[in-house]
Design an enzyme around this catalytic site. Structure first.
Site, mmCIF file in Angstrom:
data_model
loop_
_atom_site.group_PDB
_atom_site.id
_atom_site.type_symbol
_atom_site.label_atom_id
_atom_site.label_comp_id
_atom_site.label_asym_id
_atom_site.label_seq_id
_atom_site.Cartn_x
_atom_site.Cartn_y
_atom_site.Cartn_z
ATOM 1 N N LYS A 126 1.670 11.604 -15.227
ATOM 2 C CA LYS A 126 0.560 11.226 -13.886
ATOM 3 C C LYS A 126 1.713 11.283 -12.669
ATOM 4 O O LYS A 126 2.254 11.254 -12.750
ATOM 5 C CB LYS A 126 -0.059 10.185 -14.376
ATOM 6 C CG LYS A 126 -0.507 9.305 -14.523
ATOM 7 C CD LYS A 126 -1.134 7.902 -14.694
ATOM 8 C CE LYS A 126 -2.405 7.797 -15.317
ATOM 9 N NZ LYS A 126 -3.022 6.307 -15.120
ATOM 10 N N LYS A 158 4.184 10.461 -18.420
ATOM 11 C CA LYS A 158 2.436 9.992 -18.655
ATOM 12 C C LYS A 158 2.012 11.632 -18.528
ATOM 13 O O LYS A 158 0.402 11.186 -18.489
ATOM 14 C CB LYS A 158 2.359 8.713 -18.192
ATOM 15 C CG LYS A 158 2.340 7.400 -18.603
ATOM 16 C CD LYS A 158 1.600 6.387 -18.451
ATOM 17 C CE LYS A 158 2.225 5.700 -17.070
ATOM 18 N NZ LYS A 158 1.545 4.225 -16.310
#
Ligand code: C2G
Length: 141
Positions: free
Chosen positions: A51, A49
């Site tokens: 992240k 993602k």
């Protein structure tokens, strides 16, 4: 007396630096059913993602398990696992905050899909910013 079948809800997320926005979402989801399952993003999935997380996966799981609104925590390892999870766990409702509005409508053949308004003025990103710019000591000290 025939009891109505338990309504199972499932949601997915990183839940890094657990905060009141997460609490409010989980509280509202718990109010919509009888069992709330949270799929917590692993470090490897967060990398997909784009992240990075401040809190290790095991700690994020433990915090979610300690939340009064959560009944079960499972790992989120892929984007594609949602369909299998919903079928395997018998989820009646898939729900997310509305920053994801529309993104998971393809699940509507399996279960209800709901996007709830995000709690304003709090996010993991904002918390990280705040922490980075906090003075070492408060002026009162
Ligand atoms: N959320 C919220 N209000 C906030 C912040 C977050 O309602 N102020 C909700 C988000 O909309 C999401 C959940 O809390 O439904 C978890 O947020 P994140 O941990 O940021 O999850 P995210 O990284 O968006 O991962 O497959 C789905 C993804 O794993 C979602």
């Amino acid at each position: 007396m025939i009891s109505k079948p338990a309504r199972t809800i499932i949601t997915y997320g990183t839940f890094d630096l657990f905060h009141v926005g997460h609490v409010r979402l989980l509280q509202r989801l718990a109010d919509l059913g009888d069992r709330l399952i949270v799929a917590c993003s692993t470090v490897e999935f967060n990398a997909l993602k784009g992240k990075t997380t401040a809190v290790p996966y095991a700690d994020r799981v433990e915090v979610l398990q300690a939340c009064r609104y959560v009944d079960q925590v499972i790992p989120e390892e892929t984007w594609a696992q949602k369909r299998d999870d919903i079928a395997r766990l018998g989820a009646d409702l898939f729900a997310m905050g509305d920053d994801w509005a529309g993104k998971f409508d393809d699940l509507r053949d399996l279960c209800d899909v709901l996007y709830l308004p995000r709690k304003e003025n709090v996010s993991t990103t904002e918390l990280k910013e705040l922490i980075q710019h906090m003075p070492e000591k408060s002026s009162a000290e």
